[in-house]
Design an enzyme around this catalytic site. Structure first.
Site: not given
Length: 495
Positions: A230, A232, A237, A413, A415, A420
């Site tokens: 899952h 991404k 470089d 979508h 996440k 604080d």
């Protein structure tokens, strides 16, 4: 006819005693589930499915429930890679201690999360990184494409979803052109998440891209579809890195002219600095689990500066990764550590909220101790089962002063977590059992006040597009809705 007459005693035996082998099969499967000693809730869920869905339950478990053999292989690979890196980790221990001390002076005991990274050999906590918050595909893709076009040495990409649509084709063409120029291009995609690209690349014989599907799914390996990469991430470089929830797909780009398109609200971060090395290490680890030819990290892929002055920014960054064979649910543990040290606020965004008992209790305890805990989930989900399962977990939060917002503008979508105004989590990890225990996941943990403020400001903007859910509203829903929630909740450990 004589043959059938000869077989008649066997048919009579089968009709009268068929239940014996069936009982032995059920007993064997249930024993296997218990011996695997997994999450008790998930164990009970699978047993209920097998008992109350005869035959169908066995088939589902065979294809999607088994994990022992596959997990053992992943554990073996993890151990091999740990051995390879242990000498380097020991050399870097004094530097990591110095970095963590610097971070501790800025954020106090929230720095315990970085100590977890160090102790579990998850990531080198790094300083002096430049971090750039990117909201939605509209902000990410222009920068991402520019970085790809400027690549001089290597491009490493690891994505759950890589569509062969407009943006996907554009990026794929860039990768092909760069590979023809002699630049090393390694591309990993999840077989389950990117079936179109996998099919396309298998037919493209002249491609110069080093391409592999992660955990390829065939009829004999359908169980692989339960283990999803899952992540991404991209590393260009060895100097620029990307992480977040944004896959390679047109749906992440909100076109104001397309009134039929669902608005897709997501988040990514662009990095420059020593933190990029840790993304490189994560990619290297995933690449070693394919049939791809291994590459040496020393060959221009890692650029660790021991003097702490690689980047000009002020951000402290580390990464927490996990997979089905991790010795612990590291992403959940890092989050629990941070929530436990929160003094003023915890803000969480997730498309799927199916929490572990530990996470649910941590949020409740934080809110009950006076911390402002706010959770945002989408009002409309891309999964009927997950949406109703998520709703079933909200009542305990609402009873204990956790503020829950339902995002209405489109599909949330993102996440992200902020603690604080000092610590941020941005990555691929949903607040659900699958992300904590089953998927290959990664999250950046960032100590950078400006980024925290940006994320908090975005949270406030998103609240304007959301409905604040309260206990009376939740309880006023129909009995049918609550019943659907309860049924979906039973399946939650399997989702």
């Amino acid at each position: 006819m004589e043959i059938f007459e000869a077989l008649e005693p066997f048919w009579d035996f089968a009709r009268n005693w068929y239940w014996i082998p069936l009982l032995l099969l059920y007993a064997g499967v249930i024993s296997t589930i218990l011996i695997e000693n997994g999450n008790p809730t998930k164990t009970i869920a699978w047993i209920l499915v097998i008992v109350f869905l005869p035959l169908v339950g066995l088939i589902l478990y065979y294809f999607f429930g088994q994990k022992y053999v596959k997990v053992q292989k992943i554990k073996r690979i993890n151990r091999q890679q740990t051995v390879k890196l242990e000498k380097k980790w020991r050399e870097l221990d004094p530097i990591m201690d110095s970095f963590i001390q610097d971070i501790h002076e800025k954020i106090g005991d929230l720095s315990k999360v970085y100590r977890l990274m160090k102790k579990e050999r998850l990531s080198l906590p790094t300083l002096n990184n430049n971090v750039q918050l990117l909201i939605n595909g509209e902000q990410k893709f222009p920068l991402f494409i520019a970085d790809l076009l400027n690549a001089k040495h290597s491009i490493h990409m690891e994505y759950y979803i890589f569509e062969t649509d407009s943006i996907g084709t554009q990026i794929l063409d860039i990768l092909e052109n760069k590979a023809r120029e002699g630049i090393i291009v390694r591309l990993l995609v999840d077989n389950f998440g990117s079936p179109q690209l996998v099919k396309y690349m298998r037919k493209k014989q002249d491609s110069k891209i080093l391409f592999y599907a992660f955990l390829p799914v065939t009829f004999t390996s359908l169980a692989n579809s339960n283990y999803r990469n899952h992540r991404k991430i991209a590393v260009i470089d060895g100097a620029v890195g990307y992480i977040g929830g944004i896959n390679i797909s047109d749906k992440y780009i909100n076109d104001p002219k397309n009134t039929k398109q669902v608005y897709w609200r997501d988040t990514a971060v662009r990095f420059e600095g020593n933190a990029v090395n840790m993304l490189q290490l994560s990619f290297w680890s995933s690449w070693n689990q394919t049939e791809g030819i291994p590459f040496l990290l020393e060959d221009g892929y890692l650029k660790i500066n021991r003097d702490k002055e690689m980047g000009s920014g002020a951000a402290g960054v580390g990464f927490v990764s996990s997979d089905p064979a991790s010795i612990g649910p590291f992403n959940m543990e890092a989050l629990l550590l941070a929530i436990g040290e929160a003094h003023t606020s915890v803000r969480l965004c997730t498309p799927y909220y199916i929490p572990s008992q530990e996470l649910e209790r941590a949020l409740i305890v934080a809110a009950s101790s006076g911390v402002n805990v706010e959770l945002m989930i989408p009002n409309t989900s891309d999964s009927f089962l997950v949406r109703h399962a998520s709703l079933s977990f909200l009542k305990p939060l609402l009873q204990r002063n956790v503020k829950v917002y339902l995002y209405n503008k489109g599909f949330l979508h993102a996440k992200t977590v902020t603690i604080d105004d000092k610590l941020s989590f941005v990555g691929t990890v949903n607040l659900d059992i699958r992300s904590f225990y089953i998927n290959y996941e990664i999250a950046a943990i960032i100590s950078d006040p400006p980024l925290c403020i940006q994320l908090q400001n975005q949270f406030e903007q998103d609240k304007k597009e959301s409905t604040l859910l309260n206990l009376s509203t939740w309880e006023a829903r129909s009995r049918l809705e609550k019943a659907i929630d309860s049924v979906c909740r039973l399946l939650a450990p399997l989702l």
